[in-house]
Design an enzyme around this catalytic site. Structure first.
Site, PDB file in Angstrom:
ATOM      1  N   ASN A  10      -3.585   3.859   6.016  1.00 15.43           N
ATOM      2  CA  ASN A  10      -2.979   2.773   5.435  1.00 15.43           C
ATOM      3  C   ASN A  10      -3.804   2.529   4.132  1.00 15.43           C
ATOM      4  O   ASN A  10      -4.741   2.585   3.737  1.00 15.43           O
ATOM      5  CB  ASN A  10      -3.770   1.611   6.111  1.00 15.43           C
ATOM      6  CG  ASN A  10      -3.790   0.373   5.648  1.00 15.43           C
ATOM      7  OD1 ASN A  10      -2.778  -0.085   4.693  1.00 15.43           O
ATOM      8  ND2 ASN A  10      -4.707  -0.582   6.121  1.00 15.43           N
ATOM      9  N   TRP A  11      -2.761   2.754   2.990  1.00 13.75           N
ATOM     10  CA  TRP A  11      -3.019   3.035   1.506  1.00 13.75           C
ATOM     11  C   TRP A  11      -3.395   1.676   0.826  1.00 13.75           C
ATOM     12  O   TRP A  11      -3.754   1.618  -0.127  1.00 13.75           O
ATOM     13  CB  TRP A  11      -1.676   3.633   0.727  1.00 13.75           C
ATOM     14  CG  TRP A  11      -1.392   5.143   1.181  1.00 13.75           C
ATOM     15  CD1 TRP A  11      -2.380   5.910   2.066  1.00 13.75           C
ATOM     16  CD2 TRP A  11      -0.469   5.968   0.411  1.00 13.75           C
ATOM     17  NE1 TRP A  11      -1.860   7.135   2.276  1.00 13.75           N
ATOM     18  CE2 TRP A  11      -0.630   7.294   1.129  1.00 13.75           C
ATOM     19  CE3 TRP A  11       0.715   5.646  -0.219  1.00 13.75           C
ATOM     20  CZ2 TRP A  11       0.357   8.138   1.039  1.00 13.75           C
ATOM     21  CZ3 TRP A  11       1.411   6.663  -0.571  1.00 13.75           C
ATOM     22  CH2 TRP A  11       1.271   8.015  -0.048  1.00 13.75           C
ATOM     23  N   HIS A  96      -3.202  -6.782  10.389  1.00 14.61           N
ATOM     24  CA  HIS A  96      -4.416  -6.184   9.741  1.00 14.61           C
ATOM     25  C   HIS A  96      -5.094  -7.434   9.362  1.00 14.61           C
ATOM     26  O   HIS A  96      -4.920  -8.429   8.843  1.00 14.61           O
ATOM     27  CB  HIS A  96      -4.190  -5.258   8.269  1.00 14.61           C
ATOM     28  CG  HIS A  96      -5.409  -4.518   8.073  1.00 14.61           C
ATOM     29  ND1 HIS A  96      -5.986  -5.151   7.172  1.00 14.61           N
ATOM     30  CD2 HIS A  96      -5.259  -3.264   8.149  1.00 14.61           C
ATOM     31  CE1 HIS A  96      -7.072  -4.242   6.824  1.00 14.61           C
ATOM     32  NE2 HIS A  96      -6.668  -3.058   7.571  1.00 14.61           N
ATOM     33  N   GLU A  98      -7.284  -7.711   7.029  1.00 16.29           N
ATOM     34  CA  GLU A  98      -6.934  -8.420   5.484  1.00 16.29           C
ATOM     35  C   GLU A  98      -5.907  -9.554   5.491  1.00 16.29           C
ATOM     36  O   GLU A  98      -6.108 -10.482   4.676  1.00 16.29           O
ATOM     37  CB  GLU A  98      -7.028  -7.233   4.410  1.00 16.29           C
ATOM     38  CG  GLU A  98      -8.097  -6.324   4.442  1.00 16.29           C
ATOM     39  CD  GLU A  98      -8.029  -5.081   4.263  1.00 16.29           C
ATOM     40  OE1 GLU A  98      -6.960  -4.455   3.665  1.00 16.29           O
ATOM     41  OE2 GLU A  98      -9.021  -4.232   4.270  1.00 16.29           O
ATOM     42  N   GLU A 168      -9.696  -2.556  14.995  1.00 18.56           N
ATOM     43  CA  GLU A 168     -10.429  -2.313  13.740  1.00 18.56           C
ATOM     44  C   GLU A 168     -11.773  -3.427  13.825  1.00 18.56           C
ATOM     45  O   GLU A 168     -11.058  -4.536  13.259  1.00 18.56           O
ATOM     46  CB  GLU A 168      -9.528  -2.382  12.528  1.00 18.56           C
ATOM     47  CG  GLU A 168      -8.378  -1.433  12.377  1.00 18.56           C
ATOM     48  CD  GLU A 168      -7.840  -1.194  11.176  1.00 18.56           C
ATOM     49  OE1 GLU A 168      -7.933   0.044  10.624  1.00 18.56           O
ATOM     50  OE2 GLU A 168      -7.520  -2.021  10.518  1.00 18.56           O
ATOM     51  N   GLY A 174     -13.746  -0.477   5.360  1.00 18.54           N
ATOM     52  CA  GLY A 174     -14.101  -0.298   3.801  1.00 18.54           C
ATOM     53  C   GLY A 174     -15.591  -0.486   3.519  1.00 18.54           C
ATOM     54  O   GLY A 174     -15.985  -0.673   2.341  1.00 18.54           O
ATOM     55  N   GLY A 235      -8.070   4.077   6.290  1.00 21.75           N
ATOM     56  CA  GLY A 235      -7.941   3.495   4.867  1.00 21.75           C
ATOM     57  C   GLY A 235      -8.446   4.376   3.713  1.00 21.75           C
ATOM     58  O   GLY A 235      -7.768   5.254   3.255  1.00 21.75           O
ATOM     59  N   GLY A 236      -9.472   4.065   3.119  1.00 21.30           N
ATOM     60  CA  GLY A 236      -9.836   4.689   1.989  1.00 21.30           C
ATOM     61  C   GLY A 236      -9.685   6.230   1.983  1.00 21.30           C
ATOM     62  O   GLY A 236      -9.576   7.040   1.127  1.00 21.30           O
TER      63      GLY A 236
END
Ligand code: PGA
Length: 251
Positions: A10-11, A96, A98, A168, A174, A235-236
């Site tokens: 997931n960019w 997600h 976010e 998640e 993050g 992610g990262g």
């Protein structure tokens, strides 16, 4: 039942076109031999088309991070599932944290999007997960159950089997604070129980449940070794060839 491990990157809102193309150029060479794992990258919707073109004929699929549930019409600024399919997209991350927490997306909206994705032939990767205060209050399973029930309401058993769930925990995203393999397994097992309750054992055994939240090339192996962890949403660590490949290799 053996579920194929599925590692997706997931960019988020990172990379420009040149750096995204560099990343996939490195990945496609390195990942070519990873034939036992399903792999996808999820760039910004804007870059889905060039990234899909660059990955054509490889073993890396392309997804996006959100899309709208209506098929077409006066929805300024939105992108439909069909438009994404049209440019080579196969997966869509939905709900997600976010989007739930920053953009106010509800499980009802996630549900509409899940139906729309399935109707368009996209594989939804539906995210669920609790906040730190919810975990501390012992509410993890209740929160995840509400998100699960809400997000998959009305989805048929056949369609459910095509869905991917990403657990998640929000406190792990993050933050570098990864859930322990046991913490992940506990919730994954609970989610599989929810699928069995709403559908049956056959469906529950078919659905892949990814873990997400600070997964990297150092901690992936232990988490992915758990019987109910069928992959990772990264992610990262998906933004660099070495770290993303390290996760794929440990699968
Ligand atoms: P992270 O993000 O790996 O950077 O924690 C995971 C995600 O949000 O999908």
């Amino acid at each position: 039942m053996t579920r194929r491990i599925f590692i997706a990157g997931n960019w988020k809102m990172n990379l420009n076109l040149a750096s995204a193309l560099d990343l996939v150029a490195g990945l496609k060479e390195e990942a070519a031999s990873a034939t036992r794992v399903d792999i996808a990258v999820c760039p910004s919707s804007l870059y889905v088309q060039p990234i899909a073109a660059a990955l054509k004929g490889t073993n890396i699929g392309v997804g996006t991070q959100n899309a709208y549930f209506e098929r077409e019409g006066a929805f300024t600024g939105e992108i439909s599932m069909a438009m994404l399919c049209d440019v080579g997209c196969q997966y869509v991350i939905l709900g997600h944290s976010e989007r739930r927490n920053i953009l106010g997306e509800s499980s009802e909206q996630v549900n509409l999007k899940t139906h729309a994705a399935l109707a368009a032939g996209l594989t939804p990767i539906v995210c669920v997960g609790e906040l730190l205060k919810e975990r501390e209050a012992g509410q993890t399973e209740n929160v995840v159950r509400r998100q699960f029930d809400g997000s998959f309401s009305g989805v048929s058993a056949e369609d459910m089997k095509k869905c991917v769930i990403a657990y998640e925990p929000v406190w792990a995203i993050g933050t570098g604070k990864v859930a322990t393999p046991d913490q992940a397994e506990e919730v994954h097992l609970a989610i599989r129980g929810m699928i069995e309750k709403n559908y049956d054992k056959n469906v529950a055994e078919a659905v892949r449940i990814q873990y997400g939240g600070s997964v990297n090339d150092k901690n992936a192996k232990e988490i992915l070794a758990k019987p109910n962890v069928d992959g990772a949403l990264v992610g990262g660590a998906s933004l660099k060839v070495e770290s993303f490949m390290g996760i794929i290799r440990s699968a």
